[in-house]
Design an enzyme around this catalytic site. Structure first.
Site, PDB file in Angstrom:
ATOM      1  N   ASP A   1       0.882  -1.121  -0.079  1.00  0.00           N
ATOM      2  CA  ASP A   1      -0.075   0.148   0.068  1.00  0.00           C
ATOM      3  C   ASP A   1       0.812   1.413  -0.105  1.00  0.00           C
ATOM      4  O   ASP A   1       0.648   2.256  -0.616  1.00  0.00           O
ATOM      5  CB  ASP A   1      -0.734  -0.059   1.355  1.00  0.00           C
TER       6      ASP A   1
ATOM      7  N   TRP B   1      -5.365   1.504  -0.097  1.00  0.00           N
ATOM      8  CA  TRP B   1      -5.414   0.718  -1.530  1.00  0.00           C
ATOM      9  C   TRP B   1      -5.532  -0.798  -1.043  1.00  0.00           C
ATOM     10  O   TRP B   1      -6.165  -1.499  -2.095  1.00  0.00           O
ATOM     11  CB  TRP B   1      -3.923   0.984  -2.207  1.00  0.00           C
ATOM     12  N   ASP B   2      -4.783  -1.107  -0.095  1.00  0.00           N
ATOM     13  CA  ASP B   2      -5.539  -2.501   0.195  1.00  0.00           C
ATOM     14  C   ASP B   2      -6.666  -2.636   0.655  1.00  0.00           C
ATOM     15  O   ASP B   2      -7.416  -3.937   0.207  1.00  0.00           O
ATOM     16  CB  ASP B   2      -4.767  -2.814   1.575  1.00  0.00           C
ATOM     17  N   LEU B   3      -7.355  -1.927   1.182  1.00  0.00           N
ATOM     18  CA  LEU B   3      -8.916  -2.214   1.533  1.00  0.00           C
ATOM     19  C   LEU B   3      -9.732  -2.113   0.086  1.00  0.00           C
ATOM     20  O   LEU B   3     -10.615  -3.126   0.075  1.00  0.00           O
ATOM     21  CB  LEU B   3      -9.364  -0.825   2.265  1.00  0.00           C
TER      22      LEU B   3
ATOM     23  N   GLY C   1      -9.145  -5.222  -1.707  1.00  0.00           N
ATOM     24  CA  GLY C   1      -9.580  -6.373  -0.962  1.00  0.00           C
ATOM     25  C   GLY C   1     -11.231  -6.574  -1.405  1.00  0.00           C
ATOM     26  O   GLY C   1     -11.817  -7.529  -2.036  1.00  0.00           O
TER      27      GLY C   1
END
Lengths: 405, 405
Positions: B134, B164-166, B169
């Site tokens: 991220d 960005w991870d969220l 996902g």
């Protein structure tokens, strides 16, 4: 664009980021997404950033590849048409995406009276129907107080990135497919409500941060650009370039030590502090006061080009700090990135736009599409979806209830 | 938890935020999500924040309601079992979620040789297989340079929130259902790759910001806590409380003027500058130098309680700045929020955890579940999914290839 969802038809009545983004993701995977737009545009139709001529780059970015039907939603007959479109028949239709109020003319109950198996996904601010935007959610859950350098003391730092809108949008697209799948098995119509506020607080909890403050009884302090719980921070190269360097896994940590040739300094710290950094990223964070200066010196002795070469060859996890303009001209990110293609957007301006954010090696990626002009598909959709005759459509135009491009 | 996806079985071999989060969303909508874990835990099994006893609140937050099979993935026979689980038969199975490398023993090609209609969703760093997290994505696309107060000059501000991870996902969970739907129609197995880097840059483009810098040729400056392109900023009440106040729609703007009783001051500014603020939120941003002080004074004359009362009754869009600890004890966000329920988590600690971030009024929300203990379901899954006898499972234990809780 991909064809994974080609048979699906989604009707979207929405504005701002989250709900249009969900529609964009669906469209980019092949679904037919029909926007119901107010004649003249909804509340976000002119949202910044704009072109010199005043066209919204934001709106055309979020509505690529959708169709637009322009109606006068302030009049009962216009609202009737919008409801008829949302609840139109078809086993792959009856999917409604919106951020309109739960209790208005586009409420799930009213639409379900026309089509009991309707699936509605409604992005909301607060679960109780109250208003909330990304920024009012972010401040309420405590993120601005732990963002930014310690030098800011108690001054909160808002995100410029609407992170909660983005997450809510992708999640809404996921929920739409989950309910559609459930409907195919059960015949059941349902409404999924996605309140930004719940998305924000649930996420903080899913990351363990809510449990963290509840179990410690204290708020996490600001750590500036240090990554919590592992080794990671921004550093400056010999030629003054700033790089983000992170090492979470043992592999990343060992690669960094090798790339910077700092094995002896690190070993000395481990000996002195009686710790081992290789297997436990948390210990690296605890001792960052000792580790950061070592990495700082080693990075400062090398140019960005030298660092890039050794980092990439050894598999270090790093990234350069770039401005957005630099990013826009970066070959890996944009100019040579196969997800981007330069097209003439609806504003008339030509620039690279992305297709789906995912890549399916086994499928052909079709070119990204421009956003619709307001009402561009009004006549086509009224005829195809509602089966109206050209005479009937003409009368709607005469009454000013609909507008074509 | 909801039952929308109850018939689905997803096998997850993943770590860190994005991929486990996709599995969490699927599990919270009813899918059976089977984690394949390395005996002793993967690279994120001890990730901070931790309990005093060293259990990861992060890991148990991201893996609620999943099952765990513990295998020795460093040995060929352990890898064989993992591959057999990922490609196990069943029309609602054969769904593999991972962040393992594209070319390893869990590559789509190898697994598809066992099950041609396998659907794989693979979260990656860079599309070319290179590492990215991220933080290394965020710096590369230019967000840290426009985040934070102008006083920081060129000092970039990293997000503490892995935005960005969220997003990746939730998007990965969406893509999983899109490919599964496509498979039901075509029988086709495919791999969807979701590189964090592409998620980041595509999103900046979807928001119109990439086009903004390309068309203006300049980077957006820092605006501190001001919301770009409309009226919005943080203000301080008479009793020293900080509030975020935003007005994008005409309704929000008019409500704010009414709540603060500043109609005459606003009218004076409109007259003097020959503009109208009500219909154009961009003009409010252009003239924030004049508007902010007016709102500042009005907010400073009222207590937070007075402001809350009038803002809520008039439908203003605002939020209080709270610490995360205050948020964790906030009745609307957590303590009285029906998506939360206090349970004994796997760490042994009891705290409120959220179920699905969406609410389906027509369906019963089941209680959130704790995360599995490592290997808690090893024997059960090996028997049910792979059909192994208790004798065969016993031999696997003797060889140290599998571990039960």
């Amino acid at each position: 664009m991909y064809d994974s969802l080609t048979s699906l038809r989604v009707v979207e009545a929405s504005s701002f980021v989250a709900s249009p983004l969900a529609g964009l993701y669906l469209a980019q995977m092949g679904a037919e997404v029909i926007r119901v737009d107010q004649i003249g545009g909804g509340p976000d139709f002119h949202r910044w950033p704009q072109t010199a001529a005043g066209a919204s780059l934001y709106w055309e970015g979020l509505n690529k590849g959708k169709k637009s039907v322009a109606l006068d939603l302030s009049r009962p007959d216009g609202r009737e048409l919008a409801a008829a479109l949302a609840a139109a028949p078809g086993e792959n239709a009856g999917l409604f995406l919106t951020n309109y109020p739960t209790d208005g003319f586009l409420s799930h109950e009213r639409l379900a009276a026309r089509r009991p198996d309707l699936v509605t996904v409604r992005v909301m601010g607060q679960a109780n129907g109250g208003p909330a935007l990304d920024y009012t959610v972010n401040c309420a859950i405590g993120v601005p107080h732990i963002t930014g350098p310690e030098s800011l003391k108690d001054e909160p730092v808002n995100h410029v990135l609407p992170a909660w809108d983005l997450l809510a949008g992708a999640y809404a697209a996921f929920v739409m497919l989950a309910l559609e799948r459930n409907r195919r098995g059960t015949g059941l119509g349902q409404e999924a409500r996605v309140p930004l506020m719940d998305v924000g607080i649930a996420t903080i909890a899913n990351l363990g941060q809510l449990a963290e403050v509840l179990t410690t009884g204290a708020n996490r302090p600001r750590y500036g650009n240090d990554v919590f719980g592992c080794f990671g921070r921004d550093f400056i190269s010999a030629d003054g370039k700033r790089l983000m360097i992170v090492a979470i896994t043992p592999r990343q940590w060992n690669a960094l030590i090798k790339a910077l040739d700092i094995a002896s300094e690190i070993a000395a710290i481990e000996l002195m502090r009686e710790v081992s950094f290789a297997q436990n990223e948390g210990v690296r964070f605890q001792h960052r006061d000792a580790l950061n200066p070592v990495v700082e010196r080693a990075v400062a002795q090398r140019t960005a080009a030298e660092l890039k070469a050794s980092f990439d060859s050894l598999g270090c996890c790093w990234g350069p700090y770039q401005t957005m303009l630099e990013a826009a001209k970066d070959s890996m990110l944009v100019t040579d990135n196969p997800i981007f293609e330069a097209i003439v957007q609806t504003s008339g301006v030509t620039y690279p736009v992305p297709g789906a954010m995912t890549t399916i090696p086994q499928a052909a990626r079709r070119s990204p599409l421009r956003a619709p002009r307001l009402g561009e598909h009004t006549d086509e959709i009224l005829a195809e979806v509602l089966g109206l005759t050209s005479g009937a459509i003409g009368r709607l135009h005469d009454q000013g209830l609909v507008a074509a491009d």
